[in-house]
Design a protein around this motif. Structure first.
Motif, PDB file in Angstrom:
ATOM      1  N   HIS A   1      15.811 -22.234 -10.842  1.00  0.00           N
ATOM      2  CA  HIS A   1      14.940 -23.030  -9.974  1.00  0.00           C
ATOM      3  C   HIS A   1      13.510 -22.487  -9.972  1.00  0.00           C
ATOM      4  O   HIS A   1      12.550 -23.266  -9.894  1.00  0.00           O
ATOM      5  N   LEU A   2      13.348 -21.175 -10.056  1.00  0.00           N
ATOM      6  CA  LEU A   2      12.004 -20.609 -10.152  1.00  0.00           C
ATOM      7  C   LEU A   2      11.342 -21.037 -11.459  1.00  0.00           C
ATOM      8  O   LEU A   2      10.169 -21.441 -11.462  1.00  0.00           O
TER       9      LEU A   2
ATOM     10  N   TYR B   1      10.452 -24.772 -11.197  1.00  0.00           N
ATOM     11  CA  TYR B   1       9.358 -24.966 -10.229  1.00  0.00           C
ATOM     12  C   TYR B   1       8.013 -24.596 -10.859  1.00  0.00           C
ATOM     13  O   TYR B   1       7.029 -25.352 -10.746  1.00  0.00           O
ATOM     14  N   LEU B   2       7.959 -23.449 -11.519  1.00  0.00           N
ATOM     15  CA  LEU B   2       6.699 -23.010 -12.121  1.00  0.00           C
ATOM     16  C   LEU B   2       6.264 -23.957 -13.241  1.00  0.00           C
ATOM     17  O   LEU B   2       5.066 -24.224 -13.411  1.00  0.00           O
TER      18      LEU B   2
ATOM     19  N   ASN C   1      10.013 -20.342  -3.991  1.00  0.00           N
ATOM     20  CA  ASN C   1       9.283 -20.350  -5.265  1.00  0.00           C
ATOM     21  C   ASN C   1       7.775 -20.308  -5.073  1.00  0.00           C
ATOM     22  O   ASN C   1       7.058 -19.704  -5.875  1.00  0.00           O
TER      23      ASN C   1
ATOM     24  N   GLU D   1       5.206 -17.682  -6.635  1.00  0.00           N
ATOM     25  CA  GLU D   1       4.016 -18.134  -7.371  1.00  0.00           C
ATOM     26  C   GLU D   1       2.769 -17.410  -6.875  1.00  0.00           C
ATOM     27  O   GLU D   1       1.927 -16.966  -7.664  1.00  0.00           O
TER      28      GLU D   1
ATOM     29  N   ASN E   1      11.515 -24.742  -2.633  1.00  0.00           N
ATOM     30  CA  ASN E   1      10.061 -24.768  -2.798  1.00  0.00           C
ATOM     31  C   ASN E   1       9.393 -23.630  -2.028  1.00  0.00           C
ATOM     32  O   ASN E   1       8.411 -23.044  -2.494  1.00  0.00           O
TER      33      ASN E   1
END
Length: 394
Positions: free
Chosen positions: A124-125, A128-129, A370, A374, A367
């Motif tokens: 998921h990371l 997301y990125l 993550n 970020e 979110n």
């Protein structure tokens, strides 16, 4: 008697399990039209991702700076692909890429206990990125291949030995990992997959290191350096054990994310992990192989705050870990489980599997975690300092 031979029994169980995984993969591909595709984004979300108003995007389409988006027969926009969004970022100059003065972010998502949500966090990371516009490589270092599976592959059906880290680790004459890097259905996200052959690499590396070849622990770091110019972030999903591949991941990483579910057993196990990590880092440093981390964070995973014991443990974890613990808790979510059962992530889902409320809650937790990671990445990049000040982060 043959049926009772444990070797033959285990072999048959393995083959049957592989057949089931193959069926799940085929079902997922059939649902996706054989080729897995990332979901499309509505213009409101695109505006947020690109950093320009919807009006500015439509104006750019009208004057030809951007291609017009595909529409249905009724004239409704079908939404934008991530590749189209990244093209917009190029046109508007809003790509978040690092510059040559910024270090490559190499994040190991590590805990020596299985079942803590390590691969869930990794996949998921990474996605997301990629959605945020970064160039990402996810390296699956675990012979179980969980991250590989969540990207739609069955490790021992779809992935061969030569597709993994294994050839590079065992052959000192190889100079680049580029052979193993493959695109995914997310624009900007690439994968180096894993399969069971990495299990053999553990033994081979251990044997060679025992013969005073400790510098072999640098092989993964060397491989990442060979592809570094093409990426902003590399995410490592190591095995849940203190083996040679995990040590290689620690040597390669410059950031560490530790997932911990708020249960007594997981906290106890993680305490042991931290003790082993401390001792191991000391030994590596004595051998001239120091672990250099720019940041370390703990993330609470699989949390159920409806349970009083978990609430108490979360409070204890916040007291123990302080600022090294992410503020956002990744709570237990049926949507994450349902997506995983389809060999997908929550970001892959075109629509909720359970209810919209459950889906939105799961997305909010993901979110939140993550976005914090970020920010930690961007804080290590000098080129982002001005924008971070404008955003009130610095």
């Amino acid at each position: 008697m043959d049926a009772l031979n444990p070797i033959h029994v285990i072999e048959r169980l393995y083959e049957r399990s592989l057949d089931v995984l193959g069926s799940l993969r085929n079902s997922a591909r059939a649902a996706d039209g054989q080729v897995r595709q990332a979901p499309r984004f509505p213009i409101t979300k695109v505006s947020e991702l690109v950093g320009r108003t919807a009006a500015a995007i439509r104006e750019a389409e009208k004057d030809g700076r951007l291609p017009t988006v595909e529409r249905t027969v009724s004239g409704r926009r079908v939404g934008y692909t991530l590749a189209e969004i990244n093209h917009m970022r190029e046109v508007f100059g809003t790509r978040p890429w690092r510059t040559t003065e910024d270090p490559l972010a190499v994040i190991a998502v590590q805990n020596f206990k299985g079942g803590v949500g390590k691969s869930t966090v990794s996949i998921h990371l990474a996605e997301y990125l990629a959605i945020q516009g970064y160039r990402v490589c996810l390296i699956d270092c675990d012979s179980q291949g969980s991250s590989t599976t969540l990207l739609g592959y069955v490790p021992d059906l779809d992935i061969a030995e030569e597709d993994t880290l294994y050839p590079f680790i065992r052959n000192a004459e190889m100079t680049s990992l580029a052979y193993a890097v493959r695109p995914t259905h997310w624009d900007g996200l690439y994968l180096i997959p894993a399969n069971l052959r990495l299990y053999s690499a553990e033994y081979e590396l251990a044997a060679r290191i025992a013969r005073a070849e400790a510098t072999l622990l640098n092989r993964l770091s060397e491989g990442i350096a060979s592809i570094a110019d093409h990426f902003d972030v590399v995410i490592l999903d190591p095995p849940p054990a203190l083996g040679t591949i995990s040590l290689s991941a620690m040597r390669a990483a410059n950031a560490l994310l530790v997932p911990i579910p708020p249960t007594v057993m997981d906290f106890t196990s993680t305490t042991a992990f931290l003790a082993m990590l401390h001792e191991t880092m000391g030994v590596l440093q004595e051998r001239g192989l120091p672990v250099d981390l720019r940041w370390l964070r703990v993330v609470a995973t699989r949390a159920d705050e409806q349970k009083s014991m978990q609430r108490e443990l979360l409070n204890m974890m916040r007291n123990v870990f302080g600022d090294t613990m992410l503020r956002t808790v990744l709570k237990d979510s049926a949507e994450i489980d349902n997506a995983s059962a389809r060999l997908m992530s929550v970001y892959d889902l075109e629509q909720p599997v359970t209810s919209r409320e459950t889906y939105q809650r799961g997305l909010t937790y993901l979110n939140g975690v993550n976005a914090e990671v970020e920010t930690l990445i961007r804080l290590t990049w000098p080129s982002h300092a001005k924008r971070l000040r404008e955003e009130g982060v610095l």
